[in-house]
Design a protein around this motif. Structure first.
Motif, PDB file in Angstrom:
ATOM      1  N   ALA A   1       0.839  -1.203   0.000  1.00  0.00           N
ATOM      2  CA  ALA A   1       0.000   0.000   0.000  1.00  0.00           C
ATOM      3  C   ALA A   1       0.869   1.246   0.000  1.00  0.00           C
ATOM      4  O   ALA A   1       0.632   2.192  -0.761  1.00  0.00           O
ATOM      5  N   ASP A   2       1.889   1.265   0.846  1.00  0.00           N
ATOM      6  CA  ASP A   2       2.801   2.409   0.881  1.00  0.00           C
ATOM      7  C   ASP A   2       3.530   2.571  -0.448  1.00  0.00           C
ATOM      8  O   ASP A   2       3.674   3.683  -0.970  1.00  0.00           O
ATOM      9  N   ALA A   3       3.996   1.458  -0.997  1.00  0.00           N
ATOM     10  CA  ALA A   3       4.725   1.502  -2.266  1.00  0.00           C
ATOM     11  C   ALA A   3       3.820   1.972  -3.398  1.00  0.00           C
ATOM     12  O   ALA A   3       4.240   2.733  -4.274  1.00  0.00           O
ATOM     13  N   THR A   4       2.570   1.533  -3.376  1.00  0.00           N
ATOM     14  CA  THR A   4       1.639   1.931  -4.423  1.00  0.00           C
ATOM     15  C   THR A   4       1.367   3.428  -4.374  1.00  0.00           C
ATOM     16  O   THR A   4       1.318   4.102  -5.412  1.00  0.00           O
ATOM     17  N   LEU A   5       1.181   3.975  -3.180  1.00  0.00           N
ATOM     18  CA  LEU A   5       0.975   5.422  -3.057  1.00  0.00           C
ATOM     19  C   LEU A   5       2.202   6.182  -3.553  1.00  0.00           C
ATOM     20  O   LEU A   5       2.078   7.242  -4.173  1.00  0.00           O
ATOM     21  N   GLU A   6       3.377   5.623  -3.303  1.00  0.00           N
ATOM     22  CA  GLU A   6       4.596   6.258  -3.810  1.00  0.00           C
ATOM     23  C   GLU A   6       4.637   6.202  -5.337  1.00  0.00           C
ATOM     24  O   GLU A   6       5.045   7.168  -6.000  1.00  0.00           O
ATOM     25  N   ALA A   7       4.217   5.065  -5.903  1.00  0.00           N
ATOM     26  CA  ALA A   7       4.178   4.940  -7.362  1.00  0.00           C
ATOM     27  C   ALA A   7       3.194   5.934  -7.962  1.00  0.00           C
ATOM     28  O   ALA A   7       3.442   6.511  -9.032  1.00  0.00           O
TER      29      ALA A   7
END
Length: 348
Positions: A87-93
């Motif tokens: 989830a954190d990585a997706t928001l960063e993407a």
């Protein structure tokens, strides 16, 4: 026919996703097993949309997204496992330029994805229709709008309602990051997003703004300088309001416009319950959600704003709201925070 590139380090997942898209009338023109291959193949086959895994060897989904947006801007849908890390990585993407996210049910190697075929095909089609460069025309800001000389005076007890869908997270963050704490808004955000992501999104907004932002819980109460993000898969209704303090109720009543949470539910309930100044903003996204809410807020005497087409990844939601005739101003994303603030300044 929409042309897609499927990126995933699992051969099994590449096959499952490709089969779902093929069956849904989407032409899978190629696949890639990591971000390095994805960057090269985007340039080679020029797809309409990319489905992008998050965790991959050599180059992960965040890095690949950044490279693609720099070299060959293309609409990207992140396919994320239901984990905090993803989830954190997706928001960063999405900060790097990805348009939207789709949560893989059942984990990274999902055997349950085929049960969500229709939703995945719809998500891919929606993202394919997005303008991948719109986000680059938005001046991202995490600094509150500077006040003019002397202390600004604002009306008492204002409430800000924000509704967004496809392409919205970065715009929401830029608005809240530029919102002066002195304005003392109560903030309610409805962002169409899987329920596994809204708590992480709320924490991200909390870090980047001067406001105290949290994911809504049933019965949550907020006062000035505080905000709530609607929890994924729950409608957020304003259930009570008194002396500048509002309360929300969460429920799983029928989806509206095929979504839950719905922007209309929050805005209509706010217009019904809140007697003090209201400002409602609709941002980029697919569909008609928010139009009725804007009408309700305007009918209650509130101020209404919409993001313009040039900075919207998808102009559906703002356009439908504008067509009601109830939107006061249509503005570029990087002008919305100032307009929101100006709308509650006391007349000199």
């Amino acid at each position: 026919m929409t042309r897609a590139l499927v990126v995933d380090d699992s051969h099994f997942m590449r096959t499952v996703i490709s089969d779902i898209l093929d069956d849904g009338g989407i032409d899978v023109v190629d696949t890639a097993a990591n971000g390095t291959q994805a960057v090269r193949k985007v340039e080679d086959v020029d797809p309409d949309v990319v489905t992008m895994d998050v965790e991959m060897p050599e180059m992960n989904g965040i890095e690949a997204t950044e490279e693609i947006m720099a070299r060959h801007p293309t609409p990207i849908l992140m396919l994320s496992a239901l984990t905090t890390e993803d989830a954190d990585a997706t928001l960063e993407a999405m900060e790097k330029g990805a348009v939207d996210t789709f949560a893989k049910p059942g984990g990274t190697i999902s055997t349950e994805l085929s049960g969500h075929s229709e939703e995945l095909v719809t998500a891919v089609e929606d993202v394919a229709a997005a303008d991948p460069t719109a986000g680059h025309r938005v001046e991202q800001s995490t600094t509150a709008t500077p006040e003019p000389e002397g202390s600004a005076e604002y009306v008492d007890y204002p409430t800000l309602l924000i509704g967004a869908s496809t392409g919205g997270p970065n715009v929401v963050e830029s608005i809240l990051g530029a919102l002066p704490r002195a304005a003392d808004f109560r903030v309610l955000v409805v962002q169409h997003m899987p329920d596994q992501f809204t708590s992480r999104f709320a924490k991200r907004l909390d870090r980047s703004s001067e406001y105290d932002i949290a994911e809504a819980e049933d019965g949550s109460r907020i006062s000035g300088g505080e905000g709530l993000v609607a929890r994924g898969d729950y409608h957020m209704r304003v259930s009570g309001y008194s002396n500048g303090r509002l309360r929300v109720r969460l429920d799983k009543e029928e989806r509206k416009h095929s979504v839950r949470p719905a922007i209309d539910v929050t805005m209509e309930s706010a217009a019904d319950k809140i007697s003090d100044p209201l400002v409602a903003v609709v941002l980029t996204g697919m569909g008609t959600d928010g139009a009725s809410g804007i009408e309700a807020v305007k009918g209650a005497g509130g101020r209404t704003l919409a993001q313009d087409e040039a900075t919207s990844a998808v102009f559906g939601i703002p356009q439908r709201a504008i067509e009601t005739g109830c939107v006061d101003e249509v503005l570029a994303a990087d002008r919305l925070a100032e307009a929101i603030t100006d709308s509650i300044r006391r007349s000199s």
